[in-house]
Design a protein around this motif. Structure first.
Motif, PDB file in Angstrom:
ATOM      1  N   ILE A  15       0.943  -1.112   0.034  1.00 25.05           N
ATOM      2  CA  ILE A  15      -0.018   0.058   0.084  1.00 25.05           C
ATOM      3  C   ILE A  15       0.726   1.255   0.046  1.00 25.05           C
ATOM      4  O   ILE A  15       0.677   2.214  -0.637  1.00 25.05           O
ATOM      5  CB  ILE A  15      -0.926   0.011   1.011  1.00 25.05           C
ATOM      6  N   TYR A  16       1.742   1.324   0.997  1.00 26.20           N
ATOM      7  CA  TYR A  16       2.575   2.620   0.961  1.00 26.20           C
ATOM      8  C   TYR A  16       3.561   2.591  -0.309  1.00 26.20           C
ATOM      9  O   TYR A  16       3.857   3.593  -0.864  1.00 26.20           O
ATOM     10  CB  TYR A  16       3.433   2.751   2.227  1.00 26.20           C
ATOM     11  N   SER A  17       4.216   1.493  -0.749  1.00 26.63           N
ATOM     12  CA  SER A  17       4.881   1.577  -2.158  1.00 26.63           C
ATOM     13  C   SER A  17       3.995   2.120  -3.240  1.00 26.63           C
ATOM     14  O   SER A  17       4.431   2.980  -4.128  1.00 26.63           O
ATOM     15  CB  SER A  17       5.428   0.317  -2.471  1.00 26.63           C
ATOM     16  N   LEU A  18       2.694   1.721  -3.186  1.00 31.54           N
ATOM     17  CA  LEU A  18       1.878   2.349  -4.355  1.00 31.54           C
ATOM     18  C   LEU A  18       1.588   3.786  -4.371  1.00 31.54           C
ATOM     19  O   LEU A  18       1.729   4.483  -5.190  1.00 31.54           O
ATOM     20  CB  LEU A  18       0.585   1.497  -4.275  1.00 31.54           C
ATOM     21  N   ILE A  19       1.411   4.104  -2.886  1.00 31.41           N
ATOM     22  CA  ILE A  19       1.101   5.478  -2.815  1.00 31.41           C
ATOM     23  C   ILE A  19       2.448   6.561  -2.973  1.00 31.41           C
ATOM     24  O   ILE A  19       2.316   7.421  -3.717  1.00 31.41           O
ATOM     25  CB  ILE A  19       0.710   5.674  -1.396  1.00 31.41           C
ATOM     26  N   PHE A  20       3.514   6.057  -2.323  1.00 30.02           N
ATOM     27  CA  PHE A  20       4.790   6.902  -2.328  1.00 30.02           C
ATOM     28  C   PHE A  20       5.568   6.955  -3.567  1.00 30.02           C
ATOM     29  O   PHE A  20       6.218   7.674  -4.046  1.00 30.02           O
ATOM     30  CB  PHE A  20       5.484   6.620  -1.104  1.00 30.02           C
ATOM     31  N   MET A  63       8.404   9.418  -4.884  1.00 28.85           N
ATOM     32  CA  MET A  63       9.388   9.750  -4.136  1.00 28.85           C
ATOM     33  C   MET A  63      10.622   9.062  -4.641  1.00 28.85           C
ATOM     34  O   MET A  63      10.745   8.081  -5.363  1.00 28.85           O
ATOM     35  CB  MET A  63       9.162   8.927  -2.752  1.00 28.85           C
ATOM     36  N   GLN A  64      11.710   9.946  -4.540  1.00 32.73           N
ATOM     37  CA  GLN A  64      13.154   9.512  -4.971  1.00 32.73           C
ATOM     38  C   GLN A  64      13.860   8.911  -3.923  1.00 32.73           C
ATOM     39  O   GLN A  64      13.883   9.483  -2.717  1.00 32.73           O
ATOM     40  CB  GLN A  64      13.720  10.828  -5.601  1.00 32.73           C
ATOM     41  N   GLN A 115      20.080   0.348  -9.212  1.00 26.44           N
ATOM     42  CA  GLN A 115      18.510   1.030  -9.381  1.00 26.44           C
ATOM     43  C   GLN A 115      18.011   1.297  -8.213  1.00 26.44           C
ATOM     44  O   GLN A 115      18.020   0.306  -7.438  1.00 26.44           O
ATOM     45  CB  GLN A 115      17.770   0.033 -10.381  1.00 26.44           C
ATOM     46  N   PRO A 116      17.471   2.458  -8.006  1.00 27.81           N
ATOM     47  CA  PRO A 116      16.653   2.680  -6.821  1.00 27.81           C
ATOM     48  C   PRO A 116      15.514   2.284  -6.738  1.00 27.81           C
ATOM     49  O   PRO A 116      14.718   2.111  -7.694  1.00 27.81           O
ATOM     50  CB  PRO A 116      16.474   4.290  -6.938  1.00 27.81           C
ATOM     51  N   VAL A 117      15.095   1.322  -5.430  1.00 23.71           N
ATOM     52  CA  VAL A 117      13.826   0.815  -5.442  1.00 23.71           C
ATOM     53  C   VAL A 117      13.176   1.137  -4.191  1.00 23.71           C
ATOM     54  O   VAL A 117      13.736   0.971  -2.924  1.00 23.71           O
ATOM     55  CB  VAL A 117      14.153  -1.017  -5.308  1.00 23.71           C
TER      56      VAL A 117
END
Length: 167
Positions: free
Chosen positions: A53-58, A64-65, A75-77
């Motif tokens: 849920i938070y990954s989807l939102i942010f 968010m970078q 790669q940024p994850v």
């Protein structure tokens, strides 16, 4: 005139109370998932659902970078960075809540039998620590898949030990 004697109990070390602490921890572990359909998988389902849920939102909506990861790909994850923080925060939050609940649930027993009041609190923290080790194992596996491996992994154990003591 009657003389009153007051019994003075000398505090024992935490290590001498280890059997009682383990008993409280085992009680918490057995009662936590008793009667649930997924059992121990709940300790992974809830954090992973929160992570999703938070990954989807942010990461998708707010974009968010995050800093790039180590390894050849770099790669940024966002989900991985968030899961690392969520694991540590979940351990702290659940330990504090379980410690308070462990102390409250033993209130009647504490009034009838003498034992140090910190034993149910540490036992509850031990139970949460076992659950958190599952999440940390998953996090380390994912970091290994992303080839984010370096000598700094050796700092995880002392960091987690200090974090546990302060929790």
């Amino acid at each position: 005139m009657a003389t009153q004697y007051m019994e003075i109990r000398h505090e024992k070390s935490i290590f001498s109370q280890w059997t009682l602490i383990k008993a409280f921890g085992n009680r918490d572990l057995k009662s936590k998932f008793n009667g649930t359909l997924l059992g121990w998988l709940w300790s992974l389902v809830v954090p992973l659902a929160t992570l999703g849920i938070y990954s989807l939102i942010f990461s998708i909506i707010f974009r968010m970078q995050v800093p790039p990861m180590g390894g050849p790909h770099g790669q940024p994850v966002f989900a991985l960075w968030f899961f690392a923080g969520l694991t540590m925060w979940g351990f702290f939050q659940n330990s504090v809540n379980a410690g308070m609940n462990g102390l409250l649930s033993c209130g009647g027993l504490l009034q009838k039998v003498y034992f140090p009041s910190y034993t149910p609190v540490i036992g509850a923290g031990l139970a949460i620590g076992v659950q958190s080790l599952i999440e940390i194992g998953l996090l380390l596996t994912v970091l290994l898949v992303f080839l984010n491996v370096s000598w700094t992994w050796l700092l995880i154990l002392p960091l987690f030990a200090i974090y546990t003591v302060f929790t």
